[in-house]
Design a protein around this motif. Structure first.
Motif, PDB file in Angstrom:
ATOM      1  N   GLN A 159     -11.704  -3.003  -7.539  1.00  0.00           N
ATOM      2  CA  GLN A 159     -10.165  -2.427  -8.752  1.00  0.00           C
ATOM      3  C   GLN A 159      -9.656  -4.364  -8.829  1.00  0.00           C
ATOM      4  O   GLN A 159      -8.759  -4.004 -10.020  1.00  0.00           O
ATOM      5  N   MET A 160     -10.077  -4.630  -8.182  1.00  0.00           N
ATOM      6  CA  MET A 160      -9.076  -6.160  -8.345  1.00  0.00           C
ATOM      7  C   MET A 160     -10.122  -6.787  -8.995  1.00  0.00           C
ATOM      8  O   MET A 160      -9.146  -7.603  -9.633  1.00  0.00           O
ATOM      9  N   ASN A 161     -11.203  -6.923  -9.434  1.00  0.00           N
ATOM     10  CA  ASN A 161     -12.042  -7.554 -10.499  1.00  0.00           C
ATOM     11  C   ASN A 161     -11.785  -6.847 -11.907  1.00  0.00           C
ATOM     12  O   ASN A 161     -11.357  -7.447 -12.861  1.00  0.00           O
ATOM     13  N   ILE A 165      -8.257  -9.910 -10.821  1.00  0.00           N
ATOM     14  CA  ILE A 165      -7.841 -10.273  -8.816  1.00  0.00           C
ATOM     15  C   ILE A 165      -8.766 -11.132  -8.981  1.00  0.00           C
ATOM     16  O   ILE A 165      -8.907 -12.499  -8.198  1.00  0.00           O
TER      17      ILE A 165
END
Length: 210
Positions: A159-161, A165
């Motif tokens: 999800q951060m990718n 982020i």
């Protein structure tokens, strides 16, 4: 001036102990930040021991375990979320210390592949276990609980990718070979169903989805 400070204090922050009391997400964020500090401390200790910087050790370890196409200035800058000049400076020092070899055999004369020298391989052998104290603590946790933690972390990393982020990831979830059928994970390259514990965060066969 007081009003400005009050405005800052009124904002909800994961690092505000008072806000953390009733907000579990903030506690988790703070916990992850503490763990990141632990990695920095261990890496700095190892760096000082060998007269290198943390990023120089990270580059050596990365080059040792990844294919040649990843071992260049452009990719390393993305991998570690730093600028190309930062990577170039680190490589210049590593080259001066005879820890790496610059391979200019590619068609593009402006770029080169970073290879480890014999001395560089020796340094990797002595530094790549810098996070072992953390590994030992994780190994003491119940296996089922380890699985739950990994399930959450692997989702967060993906999800951060997706949120921009993390610029680089090689996890199954973002791979063209990955397929999800309901709650089941499947790898079309390996032609097998995967348990969540089989999900990889850094897969050598990774190919991004188109």
């Amino acid at each position: 001036m007081f009003a400005g400070r009050q405005q800052v204090m009124d904002k909800k922050s994961a690092f505000d102990p008072n806000w953390q009391v009733d907000d579990l997400a903030s506690k988790i964020v703070t916990g992850l930040e503490r763990i990141s500090q632990a990695f920095k401390v261990l890496l700095w200790e190892k760096a000082k021991e060998f007269g290198l910087s943390p990023i120089q050790i990270q580059i050596l370890i990365f080059v040792a375990h990844h294919k040649d196409e990843f071992n260049n200035v452009s990719f390393l800058a993305q991998e570690f979320n730093v600028t190309k000049p930062t990577i170039s400076d680190a490589i210049r020092v590593l080259n001066k210390k005879s820890l790496i070899i610059k391979d200019h055999s590619s068609a593009d004369n402006r770029s080169y592949t970073i290879l480890l020298s014999t001395l560089g391989k020796d340094i990797v052998a002595q530094t790549q276990q810098f996070a072992r104290p953390i590994s030992q603590l994780v190994e003491q946790v119940d296996v089922q609980e380890q699985g739950n933690v990994f399930k959450t972390l692997s989702k967060l990393i993906y999800q951060m990718n997706q949120a921009g982020i993390l610029t680089v990831q090689r996890t199954c979830f973002a791979c063209r070979y990955y397929q999800k059928n309901g709650t089941n994970h499947y790898c079309n390259l390996l032609e097998k169903q995967l348990k969540h514990a089989d999900i990889r965060l850094d897969c050598v066969e990774f190919e991004p989805k188109s």
